[in-house]
Design a protein around this motif. Structure first.
Motif, PDB file in Angstrom:
ATOM      1  N   UNK A   1       0.834  -1.201   0.000  1.00  0.00           N
ATOM      2  CA  UNK A   1       0.000   0.000   0.000  1.00  0.00           C
ATOM      3  C   UNK A   1       0.871   1.253   0.000  1.00  0.00           C
ATOM      4  N   UNK A   2       0.647   2.131  -0.980  1.00  0.00           N
ATOM      5  CA  UNK A   2       1.398   3.381  -1.077  1.00  0.00           C
ATOM      6  C   UNK A   2       0.637   4.557  -0.466  1.00  0.00           C
ATOM      7  N   UNK A   3      -0.678   4.441  -0.419  1.00  0.00           N
ATOM      8  CA  UNK A   3      -1.506   5.505   0.136  1.00  0.00           C
ATOM      9  C   UNK A   3      -2.884   4.987   0.453  1.00  0.00           C
ATOM     10  N   UNK A   4      -3.640   5.744   1.255  1.00  0.00           N
ATOM     11  CA  UNK A   4      -4.986   5.354   1.680  1.00  0.00           C
ATOM     12  C   UNK A   4      -5.983   6.394   1.179  1.00  0.00           C
ATOM     13  N   UNK A   5      -7.055   5.926   0.553  1.00  0.00           N
ATOM     14  CA  UNK A   5      -8.108   6.809   0.056  1.00  0.00           C
ATOM     15  C   UNK A   5      -9.389   6.546   0.830  1.00  0.00           C
ATOM     16  N   UNK A   6      -9.862   7.548   1.578  1.00  0.00           N
ATOM     17  CA  UNK A   6     -11.146   7.438   2.266  1.00  0.00           C
ATOM     18  C   UNK A   6     -12.266   7.683   1.260  1.00  0.00           C
ATOM     19  N   UNK A   7     -13.011   6.638   0.934  1.00  0.00           N
ATOM     20  CA  UNK A   7     -14.149   6.737   0.028  1.00  0.00           C
ATOM     21  C   UNK A   7     -15.378   7.032   0.874  1.00  0.00           C
ATOM     22  N   UNK A   8     -15.851   8.296   0.848  1.00  0.00           N
ATOM     23  CA  UNK A   8     -16.809   8.771   1.829  1.00  0.00           C
ATOM     24  C   UNK A   8     -18.192   9.031   1.236  1.00  0.00           C
ATOM     25  N   UNK A   9     -19.200   8.569   1.935  1.00  0.00           N
ATOM     26  CA  UNK A   9     -20.591   8.893   1.638  1.00  0.00           C
ATOM     27  C   UNK A   9     -21.334   8.867   2.959  1.00  0.00           C
ATOM     28  N   UNK A  10     -21.205   9.961   3.706  1.00  0.00           N
ATOM     29  CA  UNK A  10     -21.730  10.002   5.066  1.00  0.00           C
ATOM     30  C   UNK A  10     -22.297  11.376   5.392  1.00  0.00           C
ATOM     31  N   UNK A  11     -23.441  11.421   6.084  1.00  0.00           N
ATOM     32  CA  UNK A  11     -24.003  12.695   6.519  1.00  0.00           C
ATOM     33  C   UNK A  11     -23.455  13.155   7.865  1.00  0.00           C
ATOM     34  N   UNK A  12     -22.611  12.333   8.498  1.00  0.00           N
ATOM     35  CA  UNK A  12     -22.072  12.668   9.812  1.00  0.00           C
ATOM     36  C   UNK A  12     -22.523  11.674  10.866  1.00  0.00           C
ATOM     37  N   UNK A  13     -22.422  12.056  12.110  1.00  0.00           N
ATOM     38  CA  UNK A  13     -22.801  11.134  13.179  1.00  0.00           C
ATOM     39  C   UNK A  13     -22.457  11.670  14.549  1.00  0.00           C
ATOM     40  N   UNK A  14     -21.914  10.814  15.391  1.00  0.00           N
ATOM     41  CA  UNK A  14     -21.683  11.163  16.791  1.00  0.00           C
ATOM     42  C   UNK A  14     -20.442  12.035  16.977  1.00  0.00           C
ATOM     43  N   UNK A  15     -20.544  12.944  17.935  1.00  0.00           N
ATOM     44  CA  UNK A  15     -19.384  13.743  18.321  1.00  0.00           C
ATOM     45  C   UNK A  15     -18.359  12.864  19.030  1.00  0.00           C
TER      46      UNK A  15
END
Length: 439
Positions: free
Chosen positions: A120-134
């Motif tokens: 692994x050379x790098x990490x990609x966060x594939x995001x589809x989120x409205x949010x959540x807990x603090x």
């Protein structure tokens, strides 16, 4: 081999193609249609441009409790894909997204596996989120950035199609933030809900007696309307968390907390997110991993990171140049540097001397020197932002009024083991432990 049929479907007919992709598409097709030269408004198109395709791909697996092979994450051409989907929860107990939510504990554990993977050379966060807990959110953002730096491997984020609120906090930890044309980010704010069943219980003839020890033990209970003093303290806690949230995002993005707060928790889609500073580049979501991989394999190429810069694989301040995704749609080869420099000076002066810059000097300087916003766009943000106030002036916001009346908390400072929590921290800790707060 039906090239005439293909030609009839792509030539002399409108197409809905992203410009950079269109250049590559026709370049790849050119030789098959006996096209000798390709041009667009930017000039000649290199006939050697290639379509991006996924290179070596494999799945990292483990054997689960039932003896089955379970896919933990996927690696595409050296880029590990870290799924961040659905509602974000403090401790879900699951390694991967499950039942419409992703746990911060799962995100950290999977990220640790990815950074430790030799290929692994790098990490990609594939995001589809409205949010959540603090709870756990800010620590997770800090930990992701720390792990990336310790491993010497960059982490990027992709809003495909959303990274809002708590998701925005995690995205801010990335070295570079990509967004699709329909993706949206932002919502840097905090929400707390209280349900009161007082009237309903009265109508039903039900009376609830709370027997408690400690004046604030039952604050926020659902059996009665919120007393004004409790509502005031909850509002104070919410404002303090929003301030902490804004400072986290501002620190990670290289913005000012005033500029982040000035967005008033709005969300921004596609190009608008780039203009406000919450994203760094538009990308086709299916090509994000390929762009990341190309960046890592192109030594010496420079990528713009909002107000930060990266070159090679080490984040360092450097000159600005177009990222790989925009290389195919780069400006013409000959550029009038003198005219560009003059236009930039005019833009900077326009923002600094804008009528709305009065009383907002620090934010005006940030918008002038650290963004590419046009004068009109910067003026709109300045107009929406509160003016800077001296310590002896009257506070104008609800948070300022509350803080002026009480000892001001340092909500961003990490308390040591021997420090006693201040008032705001004690309120936040007690309330979060009892009920949890959503952001």
């Amino acid at each position: 081999m039906n090239y005439p049929q293909i030609a009839s479907r792509v030539l002399n007919t409108p197409l809905l193609l992203e410009p950079a992709y269109a250049r590559v598409f026709f370049s790849a097709l050119g030789s098959r249609l006996n096209i000798a030269e390709l041009k667009d408004e930017q000039g000649a198109i290199d006939m050697g441009q290639k379509l991006r395709v996924d290179a070596r791909t494999y799945n990292k697996t483990r054997t689960n409790a039932w003896g089955e092979e379970e896919v933990i994450f996927q690696v595409v051409d050296g880029i590990a894909l870290l799924d961040v989907k659905g509602t974000l929860a403090h401790k879900s107990g699951y390694l991967k997204p499950y039942s419409g939510m992703t746990g911060y504990d799962g995100i950290i554990n999977r990220a640790a596996m990815m950074f430790a993977e030799p290929d692994v050379k790098g990490v990609l966060m594939d995001m589809h989120t409205p949010g959540g807990e603090v709870s756990g959110c800010f620590d997770t953002a800090d930990r992701l950035r720390q792990m990336s730096q310790q491993a010497g491997k960059p982490i990027w984020s992709l809003a495909c199609d959303s990274a809002c609120s708590a998701g925005m906090a995690l995205a801010s930890a990335a070295d570079r933030r990509l967004i699709t044309q329909t993706g949206y980010v932002g919502s840097v704010g905090v929400v707390m809900a209280h349900a009161s069943y007082e009237d309903y219980l009265e109508q039903e003839g039900i009376k609830v007696t709370l027997i408690h020890s400690g004046a604030h033990k039952v604050d926020g209970n659902p059996y009665e309307d919120l007393p004004k003093e409790v509502l005031s303290r909850f509002q104070f806690d919410t404002d303090a968390l929003r301030q902490q949230f804004a400072e986290l995002v501002a620190r990670n993005l290289g913005m000012t907390s005033e500029a982040v707060l000035a967005t008033e928790a709005a969300v921004f889609r596609g190009q608008a997110a780039i203009e406000v500073g919450f994203a760094d580049g538009l990308v086709n979501g299916h090509e994000a991993a390929a762009e990341f991989s190309e960046y890592l394999s192109s030594q010496g190429r420079v990528t713009t990171l909002g107000v930060n810069r990266m070159t090679g694989t080490n984040p360092t301040p450097t000159a600005e140049a177009a990222p790989p995704a925009q290389a195919a749609a780069a400006a013409p080869a000959t550029v009038d540097n003198a005219a560009a420099a003059s236009a930039e000076r005019t833009r900077v002066q326009g923002i600094l001397q804008h009528a709305e810059a009065a009383g907002r000097g620090k934010m005006a300087e940030h918008l002038a020197f650290n963004t590419d916003l046009a004068v009109e766009q910067a003026g709109a943000l300045l107009a929406a932002a509160p003016k800077e106030q001296a310590a002896n002036l009257d506070a104008s916001t609800a948070l300022d009024k509350l803080m002026a009346a009480e000892e001001q908390p340092n909500v961003t400072a990490a308390a040591s083991g021997n420090d006693k929590p201040n008032k705001a921290q004690a309120i936040a800790s007690a309330w979060n432990a009892a009920t949890g707060v959503k952001a």
